[in-house]
Design an enzyme around this catalytic site. Structure first.
Site, short mmCIF file in Angstrom:
data_model
loop_
_atom_site.label_atom_id
_atom_site.label_comp_id
_atom_site.label_asym_id
_atom_site.label_seq_id
_atom_site.Cartn_x
_atom_site.Cartn_y
_atom_site.Cartn_z
CD GLU B 142 -1.95 -2.14 1.36
OE1 GLU B 142 -0.63 -2.75 1.81
OE2 GLU B 142 -2.68 -3.18 1.14
CG HIS B 211 -10.07 -7.21 8.09
ND1 HIS B 211 -9.25 -8.02 8.86
CD2 HIS B 211 -9.49 -7.63 6.71
CE1 HIS B 211 -8.18 -8.60 8.26
NE2 HIS B 211 -8.29 -8.10 6.87
#
Lengths: 393, 406
Positions: B142, B211
């Site tokens: 990322e 998450h």
């Protein structure tokens, strides 16, 4: 060193003859562009690719330009040093003196369409890309006329029209940006390359390897240049890297180790790298260089290395001295002419400093400009709500 | 009747003060402006003097109908142009595809966005249509690919960077904060960063703590970025298009649980204004500010509230940074009570900033303190029951409104 051998070889025949000539016939500083071939002092070491040839094609005009540009950069950094001590420059100030050969050598091999992105040691790279001295000093002193209008500071010099993308404060963060620039060049089919510069300290950043992986995978024209000045602030390379052979750290990406104090070697390596990157994807260049100042102005630079080491490098490997010897040995210029040139440059720098000192500081309204493009009419308040209340345009 | 006119009036004033990103683009009237919708409101307790007397209307008046739905139903929506029905993720994909068709500089990068079609199918079919150079499958890094997107944007490309889950973008926080947000400022305006960073976030169905993160609270102080949250297929497509066309970096927050919402959206090209809030249900008694998934919890609570005789005004703030203080302010000036319902954590969330902004700017108009219902300050637990308790539920919203309206 090889260079002294070189100069003595040519000097034995030519020098006595030249000095015998009366001064009236002695030619002026040569601005000849006829090719001269010079051998680099130190050979290149390569990893997964062939080394470029040690013979560098150059011209007296170019070598003179090297001298002039490097002398200008050196002077600028020394002037910045005094300005910092005089408290006109505040915050962080990372000086590049000792590493000038990298900036000028790279410029000689590329065009303004090729992009350069570097870290916070960016003053000389900015000048190399065509930045003006007065813009640099104004930005350092936080004035409105600076290259980033006083809002960036020492670590945020940018010059979009010369494809100089800065100027970044966080170590290593510019490497993914640089690979992004290379991606855009590939996307737009520019036939240009990006040089992403970083230091030996940043070479241990994860994002470097992430970006390298993507660049190699997508065949991006990215050239990662490790400016190895052997110290990551106070930590020597042998204390921070298990494998200080930074040109090999790319593993599957070819690498080249270059003597970063030799402007001609840098030029040769960058030329080679550009050709390579346009055809084969990324390549790593490790420039073996040295900085005389500490990491920044708050670092004396002598707690982690000896003064003897610093002066030793200055005597033996200084990039400007090397070019000076070259100019003298090839009779491109005389001692006096070079000294005059240096005096001129000193004056140029002093004038720029004086002009920058006179320039105005940014207005209070500048605090809120350039937050957004076409600001959205939001009201913003400063520290004092009554005074600095402004509606963003 | 007066409240209906008032509601429509508020909507029109909002329309006239739109700050269009690009004035050449047709901005379709906001959904709330359709005359059909406002006519359907038969609101309980529409006295002329609103201030404190509505409480007497707590008993449902016999003359008023019991409203089964707080939101206008669509079956008799005759004035809407022929649109097409689709799911929210399809709306996002449509928006993205249209923008990629329109501007060759738009590209998408993210994990599994290309050949796989996107983990939530938002980029499905794009790789086949536009090729590997425009829809890029990145490795799992990322930090690097966000940085690369930003670097590419500095030269003029318009990357849409997808975080497979918003929580993963924490790894790219440095790039988003320092480079994305600040480069326009520190370069003195030389570089613009027209990126869109998007991805699903929020609490899903038992996805676990890592998450289920709500990153809007972490990103909200970064100067130089804009944040928007979509909640319906209509505004998802509109915001996606507006974000891509914007010269500023925009973070588009989607929600994992909203991808399968179905709605009919117009056929013609439209965008939603990035800095504007959406009036979901005009009302009189209390302003409920919400965004993303909580909008649906609020609307569910609104059903109950209407049956109990309250008339909440529900605004989906959509623009998380900067807040649309104009719409919010007009609403507060009308209702004098504010309830914020959000999915962010209590500490330092969007609600906390919004509370501060409302208190600072509209203090004189408030009859009671601003109340903020947020998720609990805990990592989201896995067990379903516990997860339900972390997030604000409609029953809590009803209780809060009753408490505020006393």
């Amino acid at each position: 060193m090889a260079l002294s051998r070189l100069s003595s070889r040519s000097n034995t025949f030519l020098k006595p003859a030249i000095t015998a000539l009366p001064s009236s016939i002695r030619r002026h500083v040569s601005t000849d562009s006829s090719p001269i071939t010079i051998e680099t002092a130190v050979p290149f070491t390569s990893h997964l690719c062939e080394s470029p040839s040690r013979s560098v094609e150059t011209s007296s005009e170019e070598i003179l330009a090297f001298f002039r540009d490097m002398a200008r950069m050196r002077r600028m950094e020394i002037a910045a040093d005094s300005l910092y001590k005089a408290k006109l420059i505040r915050g962080f100030c990372h000086l590049y003196d000792g590493q000038e050969a990298l900036a000028v050598g790279m410029e000689a091999a590329i065009t303004r369409k090729d992009a350069i992105i570097t870290s916070y040691r960016d003053h000389c790279t900015f000048i190399g890309r065509g930045g003006k001295l007065v813009d640099a000093f104004s930005e350092l002193m936080g004035r409105k006329t600076g290259c980033s209008h006083g809002k960036g500071g020492s670590m945020h010099f940018y010059k979009k029209d010369a494809s100089f993308y800065g100027g970044h404060g966080i170590v290593g963060a510019q490497i993914p940006l640089g690979c992004g620039l290379a991606f855009a060049q590939k996307y737009n089919k520019d036939e240009a390359v990006t040089f992403a510069l970083y230091g030996d300290g940043a070479a241990n950043q994860g994002q470097l390897f992430e970006a390298l992986n993507i660049s190699a995978l997508w065949d991006l024209p990215a050239i990662l240049v490790c400016e190895n000045n052997h110290y990551g602030m106070g930590t020597a390379t042998w204390r921070s890297a298990k494998s200080p052979a930074y040109f090999k750290r790319g593993d599957y990406v070819p690498g080249l180790k270059v003597d970063g104090m030799d402007a001609l070697a840098v030029k040769q390596a960058c030329k080679f790298a550009k050709e390579h990157a346009l055809k084969n994807g990324p390549i790593i260049l490790e420039m073996d260089t040295y900085r005389y100042h500490g990491h920044s102005m708050s670092d004396p630079g002598s707690t982690y290395r000896t003064r003897d080491e610093i002066s030793g490098v200055r005597q033996v490997r200084d990039p400007i001295e090397r070019v000076r010897k070259l100019l003298l040995s090839h009779d491109i210029a005389t001692e006096k002419e070079l000294k005059d040139m240096e005096k001129e440059i000193r004056k140029e720098v002093d004038d720029a400093v004086a002009q920058a000192k006179e320039s105005p500081v940014p207005d209070a309204s500048e605090l809120f400009t350039n937050m957004y493009v076409k600001d959205c009419g939001v009201e913003s308040f400063g520290a004092d709500r009554k005074e600095l209340k402004v509606t963003l345009p | 009747m007066s409240s209906i006119i008032h509601g429509a009036g508020a909507a029109t004033t909002t329309l006239s003060t739109f700050n269009s990103i690009d004035s050449k683009i047709l901005v379709a009237p906001s959904r709330t402006n359709l005359s059909v919708r406002s006519q359907r409101y038969i609101v309980a307790g529409s006295d002329a003097s609103k201030k404190k007397n509505f409480v007497s209307g707590l008993r449902v008046r016999h003359s008023q109908k019991l409203i089964p739905n707080a939101v206008a139903t669509k079956e008799a929506d005759t004035s809407a142009s022929t649109g097409h029905e689709l799911l929210l993720f399809e709306a996002l994909q449509e928006g993205l595809e249209e923008e990629m068709d329109r501007d060759p500089h738009v590209c998408v990068m993210g994990e599994d966005v290309g050949h796989y079609g996107g983990s939530y199918k938002v980029t499905k079919g794009l790789a086949d249509k536009f090729g590997d150079l425009r829809v890029l499958d990145t490795p799992i890094c990322e930090n690097a690919f966000t940085g690369m997107g930003i670097g590419a944007a500095m030269t003029g490309l318009r990357p849409v960077i997808e975080g497979m889950n918003m929580g993963f973008l924490l790894l790219a926080f440095n790039q988003i904060s320092n480079n994305c947000g600040m480069l326009h400022y520190t370069s003195g305006g030389q570089f613009t960063i027209p990126v869109v960073i998007r991805g699903p976030g929020g609490v899903g169905r038992q996805l676990g703590a890592e998450h289920s993160q709500r990153l809007e609270s972490y990103f909200q102080s970064i100067p130089g970025i804009q944040m928007v949250a979509c909640s319906t297929p209509y505004n998802a497509k509109g915001l996606m298009k507006a974000a891509i066309r914007s010269e500023n970096p925009v973070i588009l927050f989607e929600h994992v649980l909203l991808y399968n919402l179905k709605e009919k959206i117009p056929d013609e090209d439209y965008i939603c204004n990035l800095e504007e809030a959406e009036m979901v249900r005009p009302g009189e008694h209390i302003t409920i500010l919400t965004y993303s998934r909580m909008r649906y919890h609020v609307m569910q609570a609104a059903k109950t509230l209407v049956n109990k005789g309250y008339d909440p005004e529900v605004i989906d703030i959509r623009s998380l940074k900067p807040f649309d203080l104009h719409t919010i302010g007009n609403s507060v000036k009308k209702t004098h009570r504010v309830l914020i319902v959000e999915e962010c954590m209590r500490t330092g969330g969007i609600g906390a900033s919004l509370t501060a902004a409302i208190n600072e700017n509209f203090h004189d108009y408030l009859d009671s303190p601003v109340m903020c219902l947020s998720s609990q300050d805990v990592p989201t637990p896995y067990a379903g029951t516990l997860e339900e308790w972390t997030v604000v539920q409609p029953a809590q919203i009803v209780t809060a409104v009753e408490q505020l309206c006393q």
